[in-house]
Design a protein around this motif. Structure first.
Motif, short mmCIF file in Angstrom:
data_model
loop_
_atom_site.label_atom_id
_atom_site.label_comp_id
_atom_site.label_asym_id
_atom_site.label_seq_id
_atom_site.Cartn_x
_atom_site.Cartn_y
_atom_site.Cartn_z
N ARG A 211 0.86 -1.19 0.00
CA ARG A 211 0.00 0.00 0.00
C ARG A 211 0.89 1.23 0.00
NH1 ARG A 211 -2.80 3.14 4.09
NH2 ARG A 211 -4.96 3.60 3.50
N ILE A 212 1.00 1.88 -1.15
CA ILE A 212 1.92 3.00 -1.31
C ILE A 212 1.18 4.30 -1.02
CG2 ILE A 212 3.60 4.07 -2.82
CD1 ILE A 212 4.08 1.09 -2.26
N THR A 213 1.65 5.04 -0.03
CA THR A 213 1.00 6.30 0.36
C THR A 213 1.96 7.47 0.21
OG1 THR A 213 1.65 6.07 2.67
CG2 THR A 213 -0.44 5.08 2.03
N ARG A 214 1.37 8.65 0.19
CA ARG A 214 2.19 9.87 0.24
C ARG A 214 1.58 10.80 1.27
NH1 ARG A 214 2.55 12.35 -5.49
NH2 ARG A 214 3.82 13.82 -4.33
N PRO A 223 -3.28 6.81 0.09
CA PRO A 223 -2.74 5.82 -0.86
C PRO A 223 -2.81 6.31 -2.30
CG PRO A 223 -4.88 5.13 -0.03
CD PRO A 223 -4.49 6.33 0.77
N VAL A 224 -1.75 6.01 -3.05
CA VAL A 224 -1.71 6.36 -4.47
C VAL A 224 -1.60 5.11 -5.34
CG1 VAL A 224 -0.75 8.65 -4.08
CG2 VAL A 224 0.80 6.69 -4.37
N ALA A 225 -1.24 3.95 -4.73
CA ALA A 225 -1.13 2.72 -5.49
C ALA A 225 -1.16 1.52 -4.54
CB ALA A 225 0.15 2.70 -6.32
N MET A 409 -3.84 18.93 -12.59
CA MET A 409 -4.25 18.72 -11.20
C MET A 409 -3.67 17.46 -10.58
SD MET A 409 -8.27 19.88 -11.20
CE MET A 409 -8.43 19.67 -9.41
N ILE A 410 -3.25 16.48 -11.40
CA ILE A 410 -2.74 15.23 -10.85
C ILE A 410 -1.36 15.45 -10.25
CG2 ILE A 410 -1.99 12.87 -11.39
CD1 ILE A 410 -4.10 12.78 -13.55
N LEU A 411 -1.20 15.05 -8.99
CA LEU A 411 0.10 15.16 -8.35
C LEU A 411 1.07 14.18 -9.01
CD1 LEU A 411 -0.98 15.31 -4.60
CD2 LEU A 411 0.01 17.17 -5.93
N PRO A 412 2.27 14.63 -9.38
CA PRO A 412 3.24 13.74 -10.05
C PRO A 412 3.60 12.55 -9.17
CG PRO A 412 3.93 16.05 -10.18
CD PRO A 412 2.79 16.00 -9.21
N TYR A 413 3.70 11.39 -9.78
CA TYR A 413 4.13 10.18 -9.08
C TYR A 413 5.65 10.18 -8.96
CZ TYR A 413 -0.23 7.55 -8.72
OH TYR A 413 -1.49 7.11 -8.37
N GLU A 417 6.89 5.08 -6.11
CA GLU A 417 5.45 4.83 -6.08
C GLU A 417 5.01 4.01 -7.29
OE1 GLU A 417 4.36 9.01 -3.76
OE2 GLU A 417 4.03 8.82 -5.92
N VAL A 418 5.82 4.02 -8.34
CA VAL A 418 5.48 3.35 -9.57
C VAL A 418 6.18 2.00 -9.70
CG1 VAL A 418 5.62 3.49 -12.09
CG2 VAL A 418 5.05 5.54 -10.75
N THR A 419 7.42 1.89 -9.24
CA THR A 419 8.22 0.69 -9.50
C THR A 419 8.63 -0.09 -8.26
OG1 THR A 419 10.28 1.94 -9.46
CG2 THR A 419 9.16 1.73 -11.58
N ARG A 420 8.41 0.38 -7.07
CA ARG A 420 8.80 -0.32 -5.85
C ARG A 420 10.28 -0.66 -5.83
NH1 ARG A 420 4.88 -5.16 -4.52
NH2 ARG A 420 5.17 -5.64 -6.69
#
Length: 420
Positions: A211-214, A223-225, A409-413, A417-420
């Motif tokens: 569970r990836i959060t920012r 969570p974002v992913a 408006m989308i916060l950059p990843y 957060e994308v590749t672990r």
């Protein structure tokens, strides 16, 4: 000729849209009820009733007059409580009792249940809800303050000192119906989410996600992913899965699904909350894709027939998806959505199982640090992690959401957060 089953769904918002679609796909006649004249799930249903989901006498009359076989709802904790109450009054099947629901949905009571069965939880500090007193000298910062009965990140604060803790306590109490809160150590480990199914009293792990959060916004980490399967899944199965299964089997859960959130820190897992319900992440989409059964269909079938699935799924060990998956949840900055680009192209891609869009053009985003920031839940699958990460990068490059000033408006990843 076999009678067509009839389902009453409580709530006509986005939270029940997939419930309505799935029930109709199962050949069930669906009515959606709430106090609103309109709603996205009501438009999808066969019938709509303007009845408050708390108006039990009116709902029971509707059930009797229209020969309704069962009642169900989505991930809304408010309407799950109403569903349990209504089903008990109307004598209809319901997967959870009031006592089970109260314990599983209350963070403090859930922690006590875990302690009883030696399932590890996040360390907590004592707080007297009646006197609102706390020994500030005993606190080691940072801490996180949460209402025991909130959801979607509302009422949560991360506090670095006594002044912030006082403000966090006040904020949590404002967002708690029961006026109770919990203060825990702020964990810096990795976040995981476990998904379980219960069938005829047997509990089985369906999946574990990273569970990836920012938390660079005001409020709690969002969570974002959700990456499936978690890179910690083998350790989870070895260390705590058997304890969790035994705990809930002894607790008396009979049918349904539930999820548990935990931190992985210093080679151990520490749980902090759960939900005895469908999850807003809709991980059942991945279960259906990889394991070839749909937990949501099981839940709906139980509501109208009292039977939880037509095949046994808990007589095997915990499974690991043979592939890779991610539920991508882009976050939006504050502003009004003026234009959305790329979403229809994304929906047409073969690797996309489902897109659950939460915000539309002209919607206003006013808060940060809550799930209200999520633009959509995009369910993507691939044969392996490398292919999955390539597809995620393509999604993020393709999707564009603009505010009233023409700004993205989308916060950059971030890369992690994308590749672990």
């Amino acid at each position: 000729m076999k009678k067509q089953k009839k389902l009453l769904v409580l709530g006509g918002t986005m939270s029940t849209l997939d419930v309505v679609k799935t029930a109709k796909h199962m050949g069930i006649e669906v009515t959606v009820a709430d106090y609103l004249e309109d709603g996205i799930a009501k438009k999808e249903a066969d019938h709509a009733a303007i009845i408050s989901t708390t108006d039990y006498p009116a709902l029971i009359n509707y059930i009797q007059e229209h020969d309704i076989d069962g009642v169900f709802t989505g991930a809304s904790e408010f309407n799950i409580k109403n569903m349990i109450e209504l089903c008990e009054k109307a004598g209809l099947p319901v997967y959870a009792s009031k006592e089970q629901w109260d314990i599983c949905s209350n963070k403090k009571r859930f922690k006590k249940l875990c302690e009883q069965y030696e399932v590890p939880t996040v360390p907590a500090y004592s707080f007297d809800s009646q006197t609102q007193s706390i020994d500030y000298a005993s606190i080691h910062y940072p801490v996180i303050v949460k209402p025991v009965d909130s959801y979607s990140g509302h009422g949560i604060s991360i506090c670095q000192n006594a002044l912030e803790l006082k403000a966090g306590i006040e904020y949590a109490l404002e967002n708690s119906i029961s006026k109770q809160l919990i203060i825990e150590k702020y964990m810096r480990g990795k976040n995981v989410e476990a998904y379980y199914i219960v069938q005829n009293g047997k509990v089985k792990l369906m999946s574990l996600s990273d569970r990836i959060t920012r938390n660079d916004q005001d409020g709690s980490p969002v969570p974002v992913a959700f990456h499936h399967p978690s890179k910690y899944i083998q350790k989870y199965i070895t260390k705590v899965n058997d304890k969790v299964c035994a705990m809930f089997e002894n607790f008396g859960l009979k049918q349904g699904v539930f999820f548990m959130e935990a931190f992985y820190d210093e080679d151990n897992f520490y749980f902090y909350e759960m939900g005895y319900r469908l999850n807003a992440t809709m991980e059942y989409k991945f279960v259906e894709h990889f394991e070839h059964y749909n937990p949501l269909e099981f839940m709906i079938q139980y509501a109208v027939e009292g039977i939880f699935g037509n095949k046994s799924v808990t007589d095997t060990k915990a499974s690991i998806f043979q592939g890779a998956a991610c539920e991508l949840s882009p976050l939006l900055k504050k502003g009004t959505i003026s234009k959305i680009e790329g979403l229809e192209e994304i929906k047409q891609d073969a690797s996309i199982l489902y897109v659950h869009q939460l915000h539309f053009e002209q919607d206003r985003i006013d808060s940060t640090g809550t799930l209200d920031q999520n633009f959509a839940r995009i369910h993507v699958v691939a044969a392996n992690s490398d292919l999955l990460y390539d597809k995620i990068k393509w999604i993020l490059k393709t999707l564009r959401v603009y505010d009233e000033h023409g700004e993205q408006m989308i916060l950059p990843y971030r890369k992690e957060e994308v590749t672990r």
